[in-house]
Design a protein around this motif. Structure first.
Motif, mmCIF file in Angstrom:
data_model
loop_
_atom_site.group_PDB
_atom_site.id
_atom_site.type_symbol
_atom_site.label_atom_id
_atom_site.label_comp_id
_atom_site.label_asym_id
_atom_site.label_seq_id
_atom_site.Cartn_x
_atom_site.Cartn_y
_atom_site.Cartn_z
ATOM 1 N N ALA A 24 4.613 0.550 -7.537
ATOM 2 C CA ALA A 24 3.289 -0.094 -7.581
ATOM 3 C C ALA A 24 3.206 -1.100 -8.727
ATOM 4 O O ALA A 24 2.755 -2.241 -8.535
ATOM 5 N N LEU B 19 0.095 8.193 -1.531
ATOM 6 C CA LEU B 19 0.729 9.176 -2.410
ATOM 7 C C LEU B 19 0.246 10.565 -2.014
ATOM 8 O O LEU B 19 -0.850 10.982 -2.366
ATOM 9 N N HIS C 52 -4.415 8.117 -2.852
ATOM 10 C CA HIS C 52 -4.020 9.473 -3.286
ATOM 11 C C HIS C 52 -4.616 10.520 -2.364
ATOM 12 O O HIS C 52 -5.834 10.682 -2.319
ATOM 13 N N ALA D 195 6.434 6.307 -7.190
ATOM 14 C CA ALA D 195 5.302 5.584 -6.598
ATOM 15 C C ALA D 195 4.707 4.591 -7.581
ATOM 16 O O ALA D 195 4.458 3.425 -7.247
ATOM 17 N N TYR D 196 4.496 5.030 -8.811
ATOM 18 C CA TYR D 196 3.860 4.160 -9.794
ATOM 19 C C TYR D 196 4.805 3.063 -10.302
ATOM 20 O O TYR D 196 4.352 1.977 -10.669
ATOM 21 N N ILE E 226 -2.907 2.300 -4.134
ATOM 22 C CA ILE E 226 -2.342 3.650 -3.979
ATOM 23 C C ILE E 226 -3.452 4.559 -3.485
ATOM 24 O O ILE E 226 -4.495 4.708 -4.127
ATOM 25 N N THR F 170 5.880 10.932 -7.995
ATOM 26 C CA THR F 170 4.727 10.168 -8.461
ATOM 27 C C THR F 170 5.186 9.040 -9.378
ATOM 28 O O THR F 170 4.669 7.915 -9.316
ATOM 29 N N THR G 198 0.852 -1.199 0.000
ATOM 30 C CA THR G 198 0.000 0.000 0.000
ATOM 31 C C THR G 198 0.879 1.238 0.000
ATOM 32 O O THR G 198 1.868 1.307 0.705
ATOM 33 N N ILE G 199 0.509 2.187 -0.814
ATOM 34 C CA ILE G 199 1.262 3.432 -0.923
ATOM 35 C C ILE G 199 0.326 4.604 -0.659
ATOM 36 O O ILE G 199 -0.735 4.692 -1.274
#
Lengths: 159, 159, 159
Positions: free
Chosen positions: B26, B11, B40, B22-23, B38, B19, B8-9
């Protein structure tokens, strides 16, 4: 081996203070017998650059990045812009006064404590950084290796 | 289902480079069969905005935020101010040169890999963002849902 | 006791919005019966400063830091520079409009929910912050205590 606790840190930031925090946590965890990995990606790679210019063949963009980015831990900036200029000097001064380890010393200690320092190969590619420009004794890997480490980790941080 | 590893992130950042990180994490975790979420929140919501203006009714403050914040992943800035202007263009240029995926492509790939993209409803409320302004196929939830996901997570990051 | 889930947050940032995110997650986790710890280090310590000047004896550098850093949660800045000035006021205004809790209220709620607020003693030393200048009811500890907490943590974040 596998019953040791694990700490993994993604070091994305290229700021002096954040990098200090990452290495203080890494060294602390190693002292408590964790297996520790720091995965240096994006600006975090700058902490691993040698502080001298290394002659390598590069394209124009890669040369630009090479010039714009700080060469090694000692040359990095603070995360707070409004402190810039004065800030890093002040921080280094108070650290000296309190006999705190400087960032290059923290990196050295991490290597002595066998913290695994990984340079993200995808970022090296993007920014045009070559192995000759980075410290000795590093590991080289991509996001897959990070996921493999982190999914077994007890403490996983993104800094 | 429940024996799959989970990533789990949160963001929080609205920076192009963070970003991307993060992606990339992910998508990497999803490729290794993790269930990935994610969440947001704050400026991270900007990655989910449609790149065109969507006509919705808003108050003055909400209109201001709407104008000031980047409309979608492609318009976001780099985290390093001193690179701004030149930085994002350079990054996009080297990414193209190396055939790396752009941020909008990374978001698309995450959706294809069934990464759960959650928009924080509290932030939407605060910043006056409405569902019509965001990408299709999102989930909507608050901090409670995040805690529920993260407490079962193997890799939890705040970016 | 030991079967409760645990959330630990390293709060490194001194930004208003990031600190809000940290305290919203902490309060959320506490509401879901997690044992929650926020370890305030570097600029994150500023969230714990009293908002009035406390007369203490300090050296020159420590006085400088004391003056340059925000005194308490209410005086902190946003993480986005281009919003600075207008940003924090706008955020506070929309928060008021939506009856959202302000940052000082979020800190108070965390204390009521028995979130353990730790001030990093190494940073206090470096920046010359003294206990008299910080809120009442804090814990004081170093990185070792953080590692000890985090290695048992279900959700560990660096903010």
């Amino acid at each position: 081996m596998s019953d040791r606790k694990k700490t993994t840190i993604v070091l994305f930031s290229g700021d002096y203070d954040k990098t200090m925090a990452a290495y203080i946590i890494a060294n602390g965890a190693a002292a408590y017998d964790h297996e520790v990995t720091i995965f240096h990606t994006f600006w975090g790679l700058n902490a691993l650059r040698k502080d001298t210019q290394v002659p390598v063949n590069k394209g124009f963009l890669e040369k630009m990045f090479g010039k714009m980015m700080p060469r090694g831990a000692d040359k990095m900036r603070l995360s707070k812009m409004h402190f810039a200029g004065m800030g890093p000097k002040m921080i280094k001064q108070v650290m000296k006064k309190h006999n705190a380890l400087s960032l290059p010393q923290l990196v050295e200690m991490a290597q002595e404590q066998e913290v695994k320092l990984i340079a993200c190969t995808m970022t090296m590619d993007l920014l045009g950084l070559q192995k000759e420009e980075l410290l000795d004794g590093l590991d080289y890997a991509g996001v897959a290796a990070y996921i493999g480490d982190a999914e077994e980790g007890n403490v996983n941080l993104f800094i």
